[in-house]
Design an enzyme around this catalytic site. Structure first.
Site, PDB file in Angstrom:
ATOM      1  N   SER A 122       0.836  -1.204   0.000  1.00  0.00           N
ATOM      2  CA  SER A 122       0.000   0.000   0.000  1.00  0.00           C
ATOM      3  C   SER A 122       0.865   1.246   0.000  1.00  0.00           C
ATOM      4  O   SER A 122       2.006   1.235   0.485  1.00  0.00           O
ATOM      5  CB  SER A 122      -0.881  -0.019   1.258  1.00  0.00           C
ATOM      6  OG  SER A 122      -1.465   1.226   1.515  1.00  0.00           O
ATOM      7  N   TYR A 146      -1.133   0.124   9.950  1.00  0.00           N
ATOM      8  CA  TYR A 146      -1.291  -0.624   8.698  1.00  0.00           C
ATOM      9  C   TYR A 146      -0.074  -0.411   7.797  1.00  0.00           C
ATOM     10  O   TYR A 146       0.475  -1.372   7.239  1.00  0.00           O
ATOM     11  CB  TYR A 146      -2.566  -0.157   8.009  1.00  0.00           C
ATOM     12  CG  TYR A 146      -2.853  -0.773   6.670  1.00  0.00           C
ATOM     13  CD1 TYR A 146      -3.266  -2.087   6.552  1.00  0.00           C
ATOM     14  CD2 TYR A 146      -2.756  -0.018   5.495  1.00  0.00           C
ATOM     15  CE1 TYR A 146      -3.568  -2.650   5.320  1.00  0.00           C
ATOM     16  CE2 TYR A 146      -3.056  -0.555   4.262  1.00  0.00           C
ATOM     17  CZ  TYR A 146      -3.464  -1.877   4.174  1.00  0.00           C
ATOM     18  OH  TYR A 146      -3.753  -2.422   2.945  1.00  0.00           O
ATOM     19  N   LYS A 150       2.592  -3.255   6.491  1.00  0.00           N
ATOM     20  CA  LYS A 150       2.830  -3.487   5.067  1.00  0.00           C
ATOM     21  C   LYS A 150       4.308  -3.293   4.716  1.00  0.00           C
ATOM     22  O   LYS A 150       4.869  -4.035   3.902  1.00  0.00           O
ATOM     23  CB  LYS A 150       1.950  -2.567   4.228  1.00  0.00           C
ATOM     24  CG  LYS A 150       0.491  -2.981   4.174  1.00  0.00           C
ATOM     25  CD  LYS A 150       0.309  -4.325   3.492  1.00  0.00           C
ATOM     26  CE  LYS A 150      -1.139  -4.693   3.310  1.00  0.00           C
ATOM     27  NZ  LYS A 150      -1.313  -6.037   2.668  1.00  0.00           N
TER      28      LYS A 150
END
Length: 323
Positions: A122, A146, A150
């Site tokens: 991402s 997040y 990632k």
């Protein structure tokens, strides 16, 4: 031989499965397979005798090793706790996003057959001061849980590839817009909502400033690029397996202008500016444009303009035909 898709019951995973089935035997470079295994908490909605659904916890090494074996030609790792959900539940996000990724990589290593491994990353891996156009070589400085998970996953896939345990490909996906269906837990969920809901005659809130730059991809382009990621030969990618995938750089204001051109002024009037600091802190830390020249040279594709993306959604999902 089989291809495994974690998150195969989800919006993106189910579409990847359909695209793989449609291209079986015709897509140059895809590893040979005669079955697809969807690994998720829910059954895969794709009804095809070649598709099997397996429910389980990807962070459980024992479960994952039952799924990944010597007959595994490729793995798509799409399952994740998304950005908003990761901020809300740190422990769950660590278990799924980090422990689950490592469990899959370890199972692939144990299988000993070096399967192709497509990991969806991402733009949330970036944060802090950034150039206007972000190169693949820019150091990651995530500003969210997040994004941090990632970024760790990217490094793991690269190192497992360096060691010859998997043939990895890390795809940094743009924000997918326009997604049909209900909003999800991603902080960027509004990027679909401010188009999807107004086209259905439903009001929508815009939680970020209109000059916020977004890096976007239609579902169709995202799925085509994920299929291509499995098909492209690993040696062409090179030792660094992380790719910035093509996208569109548009501001939120430009997105709403596209909504008005495609859906009419009435649709645009349904979007209300409603700043949300929690979402702004995450989304406004992300870059809005990337250098995708390496991905383009490898055959990855992008959308032409956001008007076309809105029309694609309108024609496929909404049934709206207003000018």
């Amino acid at each position: 031989m089989k291809i495994i898709v974690t998150g195969g019951a989800g919006f993106l995973g189910s579409r990847v499965i359909r695209a793989l089935l449609a291209g079986a035997g015709r897509q140059d470079g895809l590893p040979g397979f005669d079955a697809i295994v969807s690994v998720d908490l829910s059954p895969c909605p794709v009804e095809d005798p070649r598709v099997a659904s397996v429910a389980g916890d990807i962070a459980d090494p024992g479960f994952v090793r039952q799924v990944v074996g010597a007959d595994t030609a490729g793995i798509y790792h799409l399952a994740a706790v998304l950005s908003g959900g990761s901020e809300a539940d740190f422990d769950l996000a660590m278990r799924v996003n980090l422990d689950g990724t490592r469990a899959l990589l370890e199972a692939a290593r144990a299988a000993g057959t070096v399967p192709r491994f497509v990991f969806t990353s991402s733009l949330a891996v970036f944060g802090g001061p950034m150039p206007k156009v972000v190169p693949e070589s820019l150091a990651t400085m995530p500003a969210s849980t997040y994004g941090a998970q990632k970024a760790i996953g990217e490094l793991l896939v690269n190192d497992y590839s360096r060691k010859g345990f998997v043939d990895g490909r890390v795809c940094r996906l743009p924000t997918i817009s326009v997604r049909p269906g209900r909003p999800n837990s991603a902080a960027s969920s509004f990027a679909s909502g401010i188009i999807r809901e107004p086209l259905a005659g439903i009001p929508a809130d815009c939680p970020v400033p209109l000059d916020t730059r977004m890096w976007l991809s239609s579902p169709g382009a995202a799925v085509a690029n994920l299929v291509h990621a499995m098909a492209v030969e690993g040696g062409r990618i090179g030792p660094w397996r992380t790719l910035n995938l093509p996208g569109l750089c548009v501001t939120v204001g430009e997105m709403l202008a596209s909504l008005e051109r495609v859906g009419g002024s009435g649709a645009r009037a349904l979007v209300r500016e409603a700043p949300d600091r929690r979402i702004m802190d995450i989304v406004c830390s992300w870059p809005g444009a990337f250098d995708t020249s390496r991905a383009a040279a490898l055959g990855f594709v992008g959308d032409s303009d956001f008007d076309s993306v809105v029309r694609q959604y309108r024609d496929e999902f909404s049934g709206v035909r207003t000018a």
